[in-house]
Design a protein around this motif. Sequence first.
Motif, short mmCIF file in Angstrom:
data_model
loop_
_atom_site.label_atom_id
_atom_site.label_comp_id
_atom_site.label_asym_id
_atom_site.label_seq_id
_atom_site.Cartn_x
_atom_site.Cartn_y
_atom_site.Cartn_z
N PRO A 1 1.48 2.76 -10.60
CA PRO A 1 0.37 3.71 -10.62
C PRO A 1 -0.65 3.42 -9.53
O PRO A 1 -1.14 4.35 -8.87
CB PRO A 1 -0.22 3.52 -12.02
CG PRO A 1 0.93 3.06 -12.86
CD PRO A 1 1.76 2.19 -11.94
N ALA A 2 -0.96 2.15 -9.30
CA ALA A 2 -1.98 1.83 -8.30
C ALA A 2 -1.51 2.21 -6.90
O ALA A 2 -2.29 2.71 -6.08
CB ALA A 2 -2.33 0.35 -8.36
N GLN A 3 -0.24 1.96 -6.63
CA GLN A 3 0.28 2.33 -5.32
C GLN A 3 0.16 3.84 -5.09
O GLN A 3 -0.22 4.30 -4.02
CB GLN A 3 1.76 1.91 -5.21
CG GLN A 3 1.98 0.46 -4.89
CD GLN A 3 1.79 0.17 -3.40
OE1 GLN A 3 0.66 -0.03 -2.95
NE2 GLN A 3 2.86 0.16 -2.63
N TYR A 4 0.50 4.61 -6.12
CA TYR A 4 0.41 6.06 -6.03
C TYR A 4 -1.05 6.48 -5.80
O TYR A 4 -1.35 7.33 -4.95
CB TYR A 4 0.95 6.65 -7.35
CG TYR A 4 0.88 8.15 -7.49
CD1 TYR A 4 1.37 9.00 -6.50
CD2 TYR A 4 0.35 8.73 -8.64
CE1 TYR A 4 1.33 10.39 -6.65
CE2 TYR A 4 0.30 10.11 -8.81
CZ TYR A 4 0.79 10.93 -7.80
OH TYR A 4 0.74 12.30 -7.95
N PHE A 5 -1.94 5.85 -6.51
CA PHE A 5 -3.38 6.12 -6.38
C PHE A 5 -3.84 5.89 -4.92
O PHE A 5 -4.48 6.75 -4.31
CB PHE A 5 -4.11 5.19 -7.36
CG PHE A 5 -5.58 5.00 -7.12
CD1 PHE A 5 -6.51 5.86 -7.70
CD2 PHE A 5 -6.05 3.94 -6.34
CE1 PHE A 5 -7.87 5.67 -7.50
CE2 PHE A 5 -7.41 3.75 -6.14
CZ PHE A 5 -8.32 4.62 -6.71
N HIS A 6 -3.48 4.77 -4.36
CA HIS A 6 -3.93 4.47 -3.00
C HIS A 6 -3.27 5.41 -1.97
O HIS A 6 -3.88 5.78 -0.97
CB HIS A 6 -3.63 3.01 -2.65
CG HIS A 6 -4.51 2.05 -3.41
ND1 HIS A 6 -5.87 1.99 -3.24
CD2 HIS A 6 -4.22 1.12 -4.36
CE1 HIS A 6 -6.39 1.09 -4.05
NE2 HIS A 6 -5.41 0.54 -4.75
N LEU A 7 -2.04 5.76 -2.27
CA LEU A 7 -1.32 6.67 -1.37
C LEU A 7 -2.04 8.02 -1.29
O LEU A 7 -2.25 8.57 -0.20
CB LEU A 7 0.08 6.87 -1.96
CG LEU A 7 1.19 7.43 -1.11
CD1 LEU A 7 1.30 6.70 0.20
CD2 LEU A 7 2.50 7.31 -1.89
N LEU A 8 -2.45 8.53 -2.43
CA LEU A 8 -3.14 9.83 -2.46
C LEU A 8 -4.49 9.72 -1.75
O LEU A 8 -4.87 10.60 -0.97
CB LEU A 8 -3.34 10.32 -3.89
CG LEU A 8 -2.06 10.64 -4.68
CD1 LEU A 8 -2.42 11.17 -6.07
CD2 LEU A 8 -1.21 11.67 -3.95
#
Length: 926
Positions: free
Chosen positions: A751-758
């Motif tokens: 989830p954190a990776q997705y968050f930073h990606l966005l």
Amino acid sequence: MSTPIPKDGNPKPKRSSLQFLESLSPDYLESLHQQYQKDPNSISPDFAFFFDILDLGQDERSAISPISAQDNNVAQVLRVNELIEAYRMRGHLLARLDPLGLYHPVIDPHLDLSYFQLNQLPEKTIFRAAESIGIPPSSLSEIVEHLKTTYSNYIGVEYHYIRDEKIKSWLQTNIEKNRNQTKFSPDDKLRFLKHLFRASIFENFLQSNYTGQKRFSLEGAEVLIPALKHGITVCSELGAEEIVIGMSHRGRLNMLANVMEKPYQEIFKEFEGAELPEMAEAMGDVKYHQGYSTDGLTWNNKKIHLSLAPNPSHLEWVNPVVEGVVRAKQDTKYQADRTKVVPFLIHGDAAIIGQGVVPETLNLAHINGYRTGGTIHIVINNQIGFTTLPRAARSSLYCTDHGKGFQCPIFHVNGDHVEDVVHTINLACEYRMKFKRDVFVDIWCYRRFGHNEGDEPRFTQPVMYRVIHEHPSPLEIYIQQLTQDKSVDQAEVDKFSKGFKEQLDKRRSEIRNSPRILQADMFRGLWQGFELSNEMKMLSPVETGITDKHFKSVIDVIHHIPDNVKPLPKFKRLLDARKKRINEADQIDWAVAEQLAFGSLLLEGIPVRLSGQDSIRGTFSQRHLAMRDTQSGKRYYFLHQLYAKQASFYCFDSPLSEAAVMGFDYGYSVAQPNSLVLWEGQFGDFANSAQVIIDQFITSAESKWYRMSGLCLLLPHGYEGQGPEHSSGRLERFLQLCAQNNIQVTYPTTPAQYFHLLRRQIHRKFRKPLIVMTPKSPLRMSEVVSKKNEFLKSHFKNVLLTGNQKDPKRVILCSGKVYWDILREAGNRKKENDILLVRVEQIYPLDKQKILELFQKYSNAKGGWIWVQEEPKNMGAWSFIRLNLLDLGITELKYVGRPAAASPATGSYLKHEREQRQLIEESLSY
Ligand SMILES: Cc1ncc(C[n+]2csc(CCOP(=O)(O)OP(=O)(O)O)c2C)c(N)n1
């Protein structure tokens, strides 16, 4: 008794609309009439109309001459009325639309007087009927003449299917008030003539100076130029500040030069041969696909911003993109005022009826997340598509027939009649600006030469081209008309045309001996301050952590239901449980991470737009951006409640379209660099219904047209036994399209990776399309969670490492969900400390440096280096990774995954499980 069959084999239908009277008893009619006299609204509108006419005839107080009982022949009045209605409905079938005179409608419009048995009518009946169409008392032949001029001259109109009476009657009044004509002033006429001159001379100039070079000449349809100039002015007069145009190849250069006012020398440069802009990744495109924008002037000197969207050869696919551009401008610059930006779409007759993206785009017109307040559609109907004639191109009568299904008025007009075309465009633009609805103008014209300048049209259309050869140009026809009625001064005309030719010569010689470099013009308007990207910039970490305060605000808001909103108890339990997991176990799941990304951007003043099928709740019931009040049924949007000055949050459940919706969202992203724009597929593979948008726009626009986009595609992907069509986001397709740093392809695992990606999408000085393979089952896997501190100070990491980083027995490279399967099984087998798991979170651009470092460190792993994937060998990232690692000199990479397959996944759950077990087994066998 059977109907006699005439010689042509078709039974002549009997006129029937008055027959209903015969079947009604006089007593019943009388009682209805009494009811009507008490209250006309108490009976059906049809009968009310009937009695209106009946009583009108008997009304002694009428200002028009009274009609005696003897004259009051109801049936006859109705027949005249039927005739009038028939012209309104079917008059277009008799209209003289084809400049070449080759087209003859095969449908009998039944407009002859004998059909209505209208040969001997009492005069007063006629007077009454004449009054009903707003003309002075006249003879029957004058009524017919009036109807013919209005509905069957050089303009044919279709609007009878429009259900909204207000709209229909506005159209009727405006069409009928001056017999569907405008009396233009001499100044107007001179202006149309000059535009025609420009259009015509420009084509001749290109033809004689650049013979044989493709330009897709407008000749035969030159009327487009005065018509557009006029239409733009009408829209501007009615409040438009910007016009966005989408059109294909035909006449595009003429349009660029003579409507958009692209400097002639810029166009000549492309004919002479010019260098691409000084940009490393520029590949450029042919001249008749390029876009352009300018602050132009209407003919009455009002400022208006004009943009022509660049478009690929794929006809009509630019339509949804234009709509998205318009919507973005309306949303962000004009507070959703739909009069301020107006879309014009210019179509070809073969393309508009053939391409499915046309009705898909029309279907967006009145849907909340996609409406743009009406599009002005203009068809350059040259009655041919390359070599294909209308009878092979469509099953419908007109090429514009899709428009009827969407309640659009459709004007067909003969392109040799300049003033009729301008009049029609005028009406269409007024209609759009008043009702904010789509409208069509179908300009019947012809193509003077072949499909392009190297084409011989007589191979396939010898008869048509013999007629065309003899046919005078629209300019010649108009000059003749104007000189005949002496409305222009010939000397002035000659002076203008001579001056224009000289101007073109001058512009051409100016550029011949100077360096010729095309301009990219990327960073104007909202794009000011942005810069070009490169691989290094795309791989560099960008700090995207958020403050504790923002974290808390978002978490609070997405778990708070105000007292006056009544949730489904099950939903409330879901929210409470989620909040508890966050507060007590420090576990943030995928859906929360996504809302943290959206919410934090909104708090930073960045608007967010997400659209896709069922996206508000989420295909997997994971997202819940809004909840429905169980009492009122209204939606409550959590992320609208952050704080008064937050940026706008738009999330929409889209219609069931991929092509038009993805195209629309792409267009939105191009016009709005300062918003996070996301399109989501229901399941990832459905994106292939929009493959043209992916191939022709998303992945190549920056290189072809120097236009950036930060659009994010969210594509649910992963092998979970759901069959061939719900497993694969077709990762391989995107990877095959990757080059020159054109897009980013990712398959994040946390989830954190997705968050930073966005968040990274917005916190860089360039924009780049982002493809994200998103999870399905990991949305609910207990281990797929991140901790609060991972959201506070951190960034997206291209590669993640887990396991033994000292002396691993095996190095396992993978991407996405399979990582969790391997990790779990490694744990079961107590192997998690033996292996090194390398998660390639961003597959393109690949962080090769990092991979190389790892290889230098761990190349001696006894169990070797393997790439593991769930997808069959001919799919997924295998080929891409292998080639890239080979480039790095890493030759020893073993494949672990499903064997190559024709279909992305099996439909048998048992087979799926067996395959999955086997590939996990193999990856841990060393
Ligand atoms: C989607 C798509 N299919 C095929 C083509 C190839 N093609 C280019 S122009 C053309 C004919 C188009 O006819 P029409 O829409 O009537 O426009 P015109 O060229 O007559 O102005 C075709 C088939 C294309 N460009 N796009």
